[in-house]
Design a protein around this motif. Structure first.
Motif, PDB file in Angstrom:
ATOM      1  N   THR A 412       0.854  -1.192   0.000  1.00 21.11           N
ATOM      2  CA  THR A 412       0.000   0.000   0.000  1.00 21.11           C
ATOM      3  C   THR A 412       0.888   1.241   0.000  1.00 21.11           C
ATOM      4  O   THR A 412       2.058   1.196   0.396  1.00 21.11           O
ATOM      5  CB  THR A 412      -0.935   0.054   1.215  1.00 21.11           C
ATOM      6  N   LEU A 413       0.306   2.337  -0.446  1.00 15.72           N
ATOM      7  CA  LEU A 413       0.966   3.636  -0.390  1.00 15.72           C
ATOM      8  C   LEU A 413       0.434   4.363   0.836  1.00 15.72           C
ATOM      9  O   LEU A 413      -0.784   4.512   0.993  1.00 15.72           O
ATOM     10  CB  LEU A 413       0.669   4.439  -1.659  1.00 15.72           C
ATOM     11  N   LEU A 414       1.327   4.789   1.746  1.00 18.81           N
ATOM     12  CA  LEU A 414       0.849   5.489   2.936  1.00 18.81           C
ATOM     13  C   LEU A 414       0.056   6.724   2.528  1.00 18.81           C
ATOM     14  O   LEU A 414       0.481   7.502   1.678  1.00 18.81           O
ATOM     15  CB  LEU A 414       2.021   5.887   3.830  1.00 18.81           C
ATOM     16  N   GLY A 415      -1.084   6.882   3.157  1.00 15.68           N
ATOM     17  CA  GLY A 415      -1.993   7.963   2.813  1.00 15.68           C
ATOM     18  C   GLY A 415      -3.072   7.537   1.845  1.00 15.68           C
ATOM     19  O   GLY A 415      -4.010   8.292   1.576  1.00 15.68           O
ATOM     20  N   SER A 416      -2.958   6.297   1.324  1.00 12.07           N
ATOM     21  CA  SER A 416      -3.966   5.769   0.394  1.00 12.07           C
ATOM     22  C   SER A 416      -4.435   4.414   0.901  1.00 12.07           C
ATOM     23  O   SER A 416      -3.613   3.544   1.191  1.00 12.07           O
ATOM     24  CB  SER A 416      -3.377   5.621  -1.010  1.00 12.07           C
ATOM     25  N   VAL A 439       0.584  15.218  -4.854  1.00 12.69           N
ATOM     26  CA  VAL A 439       1.586  16.284  -4.846  1.00 12.69           C
ATOM     27  C   VAL A 439       1.996  16.563  -3.410  1.00 12.69           C
ATOM     28  O   VAL A 439       1.156  16.688  -2.514  1.00 12.69           O
ATOM     29  CB  VAL A 439       1.023  17.565  -5.503  1.00 12.69           C
ATOM     30  N   THR A 440       3.292  16.627  -3.178  1.00 12.21           N
ATOM     31  CA  THR A 440       3.801  16.930  -1.844  1.00 12.21           C
ATOM     32  C   THR A 440       5.008  17.835  -1.967  1.00 12.21           C
ATOM     33  O   THR A 440       5.877  17.605  -2.825  1.00 12.21           O
ATOM     34  CB  THR A 440       4.189  15.652  -1.070  1.00 12.21           C
ATOM     35  N   ALA A 442       7.490  18.000  -0.163  1.00 10.72           N
ATOM     36  CA  ALA A 442       8.694  17.265   0.204  1.00 10.72           C
ATOM     37  C   ALA A 442       9.200  16.378  -0.926  1.00 10.72           C
ATOM     38  O   ALA A 442      10.361  15.978  -0.935  1.00 10.72           O
ATOM     39  CB  ALA A 442       8.425  16.415   1.449  1.00 10.72           C
ATOM     40  N   GLY A 443       8.325  16.028  -1.873  1.00 11.79           N
ATOM     41  CA  GLY A 443       8.719  15.129  -2.939  1.00 11.79           C
ATOM     42  C   GLY A 443       9.155  13.781  -2.430  1.00 11.79           C
ATOM     43  O   GLY A 443      10.165  13.230  -2.881  1.00 11.79           O
ATOM     44  N   ALA A 444       8.422  13.228  -1.472  1.00  8.30           N
ATOM     45  CA  ALA A 444       8.794  11.942  -0.866  1.00  8.30           C
ATOM     46  C   ALA A 444       7.540  11.168  -0.509  1.00  8.30           C
ATOM     47  O   ALA A 444       6.582  11.741   0.018  1.00  8.30           O
ATOM     48  CB  ALA A 444       9.647  12.171   0.372  1.00  8.30           C
ATOM     49  N   TRP A 445       7.559   9.847  -0.766  1.00  2.77           N
ATOM     50  CA  TRP A 445       6.424   8.984  -0.506  1.00  2.77           C
ATOM     51  C   TRP A 445       6.897   7.692   0.139  1.00  2.77           C
ATOM     52  O   TRP A 445       8.093   7.367   0.090  1.00  2.77           O
ATOM     53  CB  TRP A 445       5.706   8.656  -1.818  1.00  2.77           C
ATOM     54  N   SER A 446       5.972   6.931   0.709  1.00  2.00           N
ATOM     55  CA  SER A 446       6.342   5.699   1.406  1.00  2.00           C
ATOM     56  C   SER A 446       5.418   4.556   1.004  1.00  2.00           C
ATOM     57  O   SER A 446       4.189   4.699   1.035  1.00  2.00           O
ATOM     58  CB  SER A 446       6.249   5.889   2.930  1.00  2.00           C
ATOM     59  N   LEU A 447       6.018   3.421   0.643  1.00  2.00           N
ATOM     60  CA  LEU A 447       5.269   2.196   0.399  1.00  2.00           C
ATOM     61  C   LEU A 447       5.338   1.325   1.638  1.00  2.00           C
ATOM     62  O   LEU A 447       6.387   1.198   2.276  1.00  2.00           O
ATOM     63  CB  LEU A 447       5.858   1.442  -0.788  1.00  2.00           C
ATOM     64  N   LYS A 448       4.211   0.720   1.989  1.00  2.00           N
ATOM     65  CA  LYS A 448       4.136  -0.215   3.112  1.00  2.00           C
ATOM     66  C   LYS A 448       4.037  -1.635   2.555  1.00  2.00           C
ATOM     67  O   LYS A 448       3.136  -1.919   1.770  1.00  2.00           O
ATOM     68  CB  LYS A 448       2.927   0.115   3.976  1.00  2.00           C
ATOM     69  N   LEU A 449       4.953  -2.494   2.947  1.00  2.00           N
ATOM     70  CA  LEU A 449       4.979  -3.857   2.434  1.00  2.00           C
ATOM     71  C   LEU A 449       4.771  -4.846   3.595  1.00  2.00           C
ATOM     72  O   LEU A 449       5.628  -4.959   4.476  1.00  2.00           O
ATOM     73  CB  LEU A 449       6.315  -4.157   1.753  1.00  2.00           C
ATOM     74  N   ASP A 450       3.653  -5.490   3.591  1.00  2.00           N
ATOM     75  CA  ASP A 450       3.369  -6.547   4.566  1.00  2.00           C
ATOM     76  C   ASP A 450       3.563  -7.897   3.900  1.00  2.00           C
ATOM     77  O   ASP A 450       3.220  -8.084   2.726  1.00  2.00           O
ATOM     78  CB  ASP A 450       1.932  -6.422   5.094  1.00  2.00           C
TER      79      ASP A 450
END
Length: 453
Positions: A412-416, A439-440, A442-450
């Protein structure tokens, strides 16, 4: 008489620690074995605040060292600055009444710090100039109650932080003072005498701890003398065994020449320290929004400042390698946090509201970083792995090479809230189908991998 009483007090403290059968003894083998309180590692992000009389001239690189550069090394830029802007014979002490802090609003500061997402703050109780931001019992008239603001700055901020936020309150304290004659006499003796330690440095530390109960002590100014001169181990044994913060307090590694990266609670090692590999000891990187100074500079330019993407990259890299990130700001002499610093802090907080799950209470993963579709930094929490990427891949798929997937893997994408589609690569790795990234600034995103290994 007063000096004798201070010496007696310190001796009684040492004897009490020894006689009480305390858990930690005043030696590094015992003190270094103390487990680091969990809150510090989980916090990940703190704010450093450099504020003092140096905030009045507020000039030049490393403005907090202004007095030393002006009178100690006779730096030409500082000498010319003083000759041009102040009358002949002007003394550094005359800056103190101008340190008026007239707009200092500790509740307002606490709100900004909370909004930044920081979990702790380290505030300057005293820098190398010796001016104390509280009524130190050993600093008559060179403190913020008898001079300048005429208020207990440390106390006011401690109250605001401890009562109106979830932030852990910490204090920076310089052991030495550039021009204190008692310290200079000890130095002249080759540190065979300890008058400055007995009558100034240690009474201040005991007073700060008992009066304000900081959960972090950021020691500095130690490097000219060994820890045996500073009586550091005796103080730390008391701090860990009998102080009012004995169970929660955290300290750094600046307790005497040779202690850096070797002794103490967590390691600073050096200002802006950035290891290139995973360390086996907790560490912290301190950095400043103003790349040229820790204290406020009136001649600061926008190009001198770290922008938000640079800060987030530095922050994420630090956490991925097991460190905490301590970001510095310098308020003005009248007590304002400059707008550009406040903006940076609030933007970091906005990013952490979405991506904080990939930061707070995480641990380094077996791989810290990799270059795939774009550079990625990894963190982990229990059975979950986070992949933080700091630039937009500008395509609809994203490759990660290190995770080992299974049928139970969920991305998942954090925030989604929606799970992302993915396909495995060869022996390890996966290709993730990305949605349109929000759009952010900071230009940075995070994927969550379970469900990966």
């Amino acid at each position: 008489m007063e000096m004798t009483q201070h010496r007696t007090l310190l001796l009684c403290i040492v004897l009490y620690v020894s006689a009480s059968g305390a858990q930690y003894t005043p030696d590094w083998k015992s003190l270094d074995a103390r487990p680091l309180p969990n809150w510090y590692d989980e916090a990940k992000f703190g704010i450093f605040i450099h504020w003092g009389v140096f905030s009045v001239p507020a000039f030049g690189k490393y403005s907090e060292w202004f007095w030393w550069y002006w009178q100690g090394t006779k730096d030409q830029a500082r000498v010319l600055f003083m000759d041009k802007n102040y009358p002949p014979g002007f003394r550094y002490a005359e800056f103190a009444p101008m340190f008026n802090a007239q707009f200092f609003d500790p509740d307002g500061w606490a709100e900004i710090l909370e909004a930044s997402g920081a979990k702790y703050v380290v505030f300057t109780s005293k820098h190398h100039e010796g001016f104390t931001n509280w009524r130190s019992p050993t600093s008559w008239n060179w403190n913020s109650v008898d001079n300048g603001p005429h208020r207990d700055i440390v106390g006011d901020l401690a109250t605001a932080i401890q009562n109106k936020s979830s932030i852990h309150f910490g204090l920076y304290h310089s052991l030495y003072e550039w021009f204190n004659p008692v310290y200079l006499n000890d130095k002249k003796s080759g540190f065979k005498t300890q008058d400055f330690v007995y009558f100034k440095a240690m009474p201040e530390l005991y007073d700060l701890v008992t009066r304000y109960k900081p959960e972090l002590i950021w020691s500095d100014g130690d490097w000219e003398a060994p820890d045996t001169y500073w009586n550091s181990t005796q103080f730390l044994a008391w701090l860990y065994n009998d102080s009012p913060v004995k169970d929660t307090v955290v300290v750094n590694d600046r307790w005497g020449a040779g202690c850096y990266c070797k002794h103490g609670g967590y390691y600073n090692c050096a200002d802006k320290y950035t290891p290139s590999e995973l360390l086996n000891h907790k560490w912290e990187k301190c950095n400043s929004v103003d790349t040229l100074s820790w204290g406020y500079r009136r001649n600061m330019r926008l190009s001198d400042l770290m922008d938000l993407p640079t800060i987030i990259k530095d922050f994420v890299n630090t956490v991925a390698f097991g460190g905490n990130y301590l970001l510095n700001i310098g308020p003005t002499a009248d007590g304002m946090i400059p707008d550009v610093f406040e903006e940076r802090l609030r933007e970091i907080g906005a990013w952490l509201k979405v991506n904080g799950e990939a930061i707070y209470a995480t641990k380094p993963w077996r791989v810290q970083t990799e270059n795939g579709t774009v550079p990625v930094w990894y963190t982990s929490k229990n059975t979950t792995v986070y992949a933080i990427f700091l630039s937009n891949p500008m395509q609809d798929s994203f490759q990660l090479f290190s995770p080992i997937t299974s049928e139970k893997t969920v991305v998942t994408l954090l925030g989604s809230p929606q799970a992302l589609k993915w396909t495995p690569l060869h022996s390890s790795g996966l290709t993730v189908l990305l949605p349109d990234l929000p759009v952010t600034p900071a230009g940075a995103w995070s994927l969550k991998l379970d469900g990966v290994a």
